[in-house]
Design a protein around this motif. Structure first.
Motif, PDB file in Angstrom:
ATOM      1  N   GLU A  48      -5.000  -4.831  -8.956  1.00  0.00           N
ATOM      2  CA  GLU A  48      -6.042  -3.920  -9.408  1.00  0.00           C
ATOM      3  C   GLU A  48      -6.352  -2.832  -8.378  1.00  0.00           C
ATOM      4  O   GLU A  48      -6.858  -1.758  -8.728  1.00  0.00           O
ATOM      5  CB  GLU A  48      -7.327  -4.691  -9.729  1.00  0.00           C
ATOM      6  N   HIS A  49      -6.052  -3.087  -7.115  1.00  0.00           N
ATOM      7  CA  HIS A  49      -6.367  -2.126  -6.064  1.00  0.00           C
ATOM      8  C   HIS A  49      -5.366  -0.984  -5.984  1.00  0.00           C
ATOM      9  O   HIS A  49      -5.572  -0.024  -5.226  1.00  0.00           O
ATOM     10  CB  HIS A  49      -6.371  -2.839  -4.709  1.00  0.00           C
ATOM     11  N   LEU A  50      -4.278  -1.045  -6.715  1.00  0.00           N
ATOM     12  CA  LEU A  50      -3.199  -0.068  -6.556  1.00  0.00           C
ATOM     13  C   LEU A  50      -3.688   1.361  -6.774  1.00  0.00           C
ATOM     14  O   LEU A  50      -4.471   1.640  -7.679  1.00  0.00           O
ATOM     15  CB  LEU A  50      -2.072  -0.349  -7.547  1.00  0.00           C
ATOM     16  N   GLN A  51      -3.190   2.275  -5.968  1.00  0.00           N
ATOM     17  CA  GLN A  51      -3.468   3.706  -6.105  1.00  0.00           C
ATOM     18  C   GLN A  51      -2.128   4.451  -6.126  1.00  0.00           C
ATOM     19  O   GLN A  51      -1.776   5.161  -5.167  1.00  0.00           O
ATOM     20  CB  GLN A  51      -4.342   4.195  -4.957  1.00  0.00           C
ATOM     21  N   PRO A  52      -1.366   4.321  -7.216  1.00  0.00           N
ATOM     22  CA  PRO A  52      -0.069   5.020  -7.301  1.00  0.00           C
ATOM     23  C   PRO A  52      -0.261   6.521  -7.454  1.00  0.00           C
ATOM     24  O   PRO A  52      -1.390   7.011  -7.604  1.00  0.00           O
ATOM     25  CB  PRO A  52       0.565   4.394  -8.547  1.00  0.00           C
ATOM     26  N   PRO A  53       0.845   7.279  -7.421  1.00  0.00           N
ATOM     27  CA  PRO A  53       0.711   8.741  -7.448  1.00  0.00           C
ATOM     28  C   PRO A  53       0.024   9.289  -8.691  1.00  0.00           C
ATOM     29  O   PRO A  53      -0.675  10.298  -8.613  1.00  0.00           O
ATOM     30  CB  PRO A  53       2.166   9.224  -7.377  1.00  0.00           C
ATOM     31  N   ARG A  88       3.962  -1.790  -6.221  1.00  0.00           N
ATOM     32  CA  ARG A  88       4.041  -0.960  -7.410  1.00  0.00           C
ATOM     33  C   ARG A  88       4.102  -1.856  -8.637  1.00  0.00           C
ATOM     34  O   ARG A  88       4.591  -2.989  -8.574  1.00  0.00           O
ATOM     35  CB  ARG A  88       5.263  -0.042  -7.374  1.00  0.00           C
ATOM     36  N   LEU A  89       3.615  -1.327  -9.753  1.00  0.00           N
ATOM     37  CA  LEU A  89       3.636  -2.044 -11.020  1.00  0.00           C
ATOM     38  C   LEU A  89       4.489  -1.261 -12.008  1.00  0.00           C
ATOM     39  O   LEU A  89       4.207  -0.093 -12.287  1.00  0.00           O
ATOM     40  CB  LEU A  89       2.217  -2.201 -11.575  1.00  0.00           C
ATOM     41  N   ALA A  90       5.530  -1.905 -12.536  1.00  0.00           N
ATOM     42  CA  ALA A  90       6.380  -1.296 -13.553  1.00  0.00           C
ATOM     43  C   ALA A  90       6.078  -1.977 -14.887  1.00  0.00           C
ATOM     44  O   ALA A  90       6.342  -3.171 -15.045  1.00  0.00           O
ATOM     45  CB  ALA A  90       7.855  -1.443 -13.194  1.00  0.00           C
ATOM     46  N   ALA A  91       5.490  -1.223 -15.815  1.00  0.00           N
ATOM     47  CA  ALA A  91       5.120  -1.767 -17.127  1.00  0.00           C
ATOM     48  C   ALA A  91       6.229  -1.453 -18.123  1.00  0.00           C
ATOM     49  O   ALA A  91       6.572  -0.283 -18.333  1.00  0.00           O
ATOM     50  CB  ALA A  91       3.797  -1.171 -17.592  1.00  0.00           C
ATOM     51  N   ALA A 129       6.965   5.125 -12.864  1.00  0.00           N
ATOM     52  CA  ALA A 129       6.137   4.051 -12.309  1.00  0.00           C
ATOM     53  C   ALA A 129       5.772   4.265 -10.845  1.00  0.00           C
ATOM     54  O   ALA A 129       5.412   3.317 -10.150  1.00  0.00           O
ATOM     55  CB  ALA A 129       6.837   2.697 -12.473  1.00  0.00           C
ATOM     56  N   GLY A 130       5.867   5.495 -10.364  1.00  0.00           N
ATOM     57  CA  GLY A 130       5.532   5.761  -8.968  1.00  0.00           C
ATOM     58  C   GLY A 130       6.564   5.243  -7.989  1.00  0.00           C
ATOM     59  O   GLY A 130       6.276   5.092  -6.799  1.00  0.00           O
ATOM     60  N   LEU A 131       7.790   4.986  -8.468  1.00  0.00           N
ATOM     61  CA  LEU A 131       8.826   4.396  -7.618  1.00  0.00           C
ATOM     62  C   LEU A 131       9.643   5.485  -6.944  1.00  0.00           C
ATOM     63  O   LEU A 131      10.238   6.337  -7.615  1.00  0.00           O
ATOM     64  CB  LEU A 131       9.747   3.497  -8.446  1.00  0.00           C
TER      65      LEU A 131
END
Length: 366
Positions: A48-53, A88-91, A129-131
Motif C-alpha cells: 500500500e505504501h508504493l509510490q510508482p511513477p 513494484r506491483l504488476a496487475a 507498471a512502472g518497471l
C-alpha cells in the motif's frame, strides 16, 4: 543470467469463463538476479505504501480496476516484484473483451483475439507498471506469459508504453507486435505557474476570457470529491459517452467511473448550469501530476457556454492551486492540445504471442 524457481504458491483456477487447465492452480515464484517475483490473488496489503511513477501503477488503481465490468475481466492476478529498496506491483487482467482494445486493433486493421492477458489496462494512460529494471521487465513478461498459457489466453498485452519504455521493453524482451495506442499530452510546470500549464499566451488569454463569459452566463465550476461526486456520475457517463462517440467509438460506462472514483486523488471538475451538470473532466491528483483522464460534454450547449475551454482553464487552475508540477491532459483532441502548446508523447502497446502449449519454464538463460 539464470532464472530460478522458488516454492510454488496456490493460485485458484477461476470458476467462470471458458475452461482452463488445472495447471493454472500453481504459479511458482521466481528470481532473476537480485529481483524476486511473487504472485498474489489480491493486491498485497504490504504494498500500500508504493509510490510508482504514475497513478495507473498504484495498488489503489489496480484494486479499483479489477472491479470494472465494461472491460470484461475474467481474472485478475498481481505480481509483486521486489529488489533491494524497490518494490513494484504488476496487475494482470484476463480479458474476454475490451472496448478500448477493440478500437485500437480495428484502427490497426486487425480483428482482436480473445481472451488476452493485459498488464494493467489500455484505459490507463501510461503502462508498463512502472518497471524500468531489466530483470523486473523480464520477470513480468515471463510470468505474464506463463499465466496467459495457463489461462489459454491468445496473447499478453503491455499497453501504452512511452517511447523510452518501448525501447527498453523491446530490448529486454524482443519479438512483440507493436500497436499504436494514441498520443498523450502534458505540460511541465516546474514552478507551478499557469503560464507553464498553458504555455501559449494567446490561448491562455482566450481560455480565461471564455471562463469569464461562461461564469457570466451562469456556469458554475465545482471540484467534486468522493460522496459529492457519486450523484453526478450517471449524468457524467452520458456526457462522456457523447464525447467519446465524437471520436468514433464509445469506451465508457458507469461502472468504469464508479470504480475509479474511489481512487485517492479523484476529482470531478464539474461545470454546472441551472443546477445541471453540462460538462466535466474526471481528474486525478497524484504525486506531482494532475491527470485529466476523461471528459464529458453537453454538445447541445458546448459553444453557447464555452464548455470545453472553460473546463481546460479550470483544470489548469486546479493544477496550479494544488501545486502540481505536470498537467497531463490525456489523449484525443490532438489538434486543439497542440495549439495549447502541450507536449505530445506517442504511446505504443506491445503484443506478445502466447504458445498454445501449457508448460512451466523453470530455467532460462539470458
Amino acid at each position: 543470467m539464470t532464472l530460478t524457481t522458488l516454492p510454488a504458491v496456490p493460485i485458484p483456477v477461476p470458476v467462470t469463463g471458458t475452461a482452463v487447465s488445472t495447471a493454472a492452480a500453481l504459479i511458482p515464484p521466481r528470481r532473476r538476479g537480485n529481483v524476486t517475483a511473487h504472485w498474489h490473488t489480491g493486491v498485497p496489503t504490504e504494498l500500500e505504501h508504493l509510490q510508482p511513477p504514475h497513478l495507473m501503477h498504484t495498488p489503489a488503481w489496480a484494486r479499483a480496476w479489477s472491479t470494472v465490468v465494461t472491460e470484461q475481466i475474467r481474472l485478475s492476478r498481481f505480481l509483486h516484484l521486489h529488489a533491494p529498496g524497490v518494490d513494484r506491483l504488476a496487475a494482470f487482467h484476463l480479458l474476454e473483451r475490451s472496448p478500448f482494445w477493440d478500437w485500437l486493433e480495428h484502427d490497426a486493421g486487425r480483428e482482436p483475439a480473445y481472451p488476452l492477458l493485459s498488464l494493467g489496462s489500455v484505459y490507463g494512460t501510461y503502462g508498463g507498471a512502472g518497471l524500468t529494471d531489466p530483470d523486473m521487465i523480464a520477470l513480468a513478461v515471463e510470468g505474464g506469459s506463463e499465466l496467459a498459457r495457463h489461462q489459454q489466453a491468445r496473447a499478453l498485452v503491455v499497453p501504452n508504453l512511452t517511447p523510452d519504455l518501448l525501447t527498453l521493453w523491446e530490448r529486454v524482451r524482443p519479438g512483440a507486435r507493436r500497436v499504436p495506442s494514441s498520443v498523450a499530452y502534458s505540460a511541465p510546470m516546474p514552478t507551478g505557474s499557469l503560464d507553464e500549464a498553458l504555455p501559449v499566451r494567446r490561448q491562455r488569454r482566450d481560455l480565461a476570457r471564455l471562463a469569464r463569459r461562461a461564469a457570466d452566463a451562469g456556469v458554475r465550476v465545482r471540484h467534486l470529491h468522493g460522496a459529492d461526486m457519486r450523484p453526478r456520475l450517471e449524468r457524467f457517463t452520458a456526457l462522456a459517452t457523447a464525447a467519446s462517440l465524437k471520436h468514433g467509438t464509445n469506451n465508457w460506462a458507469l461502472d468504469v467511473f464508479a470504480a475509479v472514483a474511489v481512487v485517492p486523488g479523484a476529482v470531478l471538475i464539474a461545470a454546472e448550469h441551472g443546477g445541471e451538470l453540462v460538462g466535466g473532466f474526471l481528474c486525478f491528483r497524484y504525486a506531482e501530476r494532475l491527470y485529466a483522464w476523461a471528459a464529458g460534454l453537453d454538445y447541445a450547449r458546448l459553444r453557447e457556454l464555452g464548455l470545453y475551454g472553460t473546463l481546460v482553464h479550470a483544470t489548469a487552475c486546479y493544477a496550479v492551486d494544488t501545486k502540481a508540477r505536470v498537467l497531463d491532459m490525456g489523449r484525443a483532441n490532438h489538434d486543439y492540445k497542440l495549439r495549447l502548446g502541450l507536449t505530445p508523447v506517442e504511446l505504443t502497446s506491445l503484443v506478445y504471442a502466447v504458445p498454445s502449449a501449457v508448460g512451466r519454464v523453470n530455467r532460462c538463460e539470458q
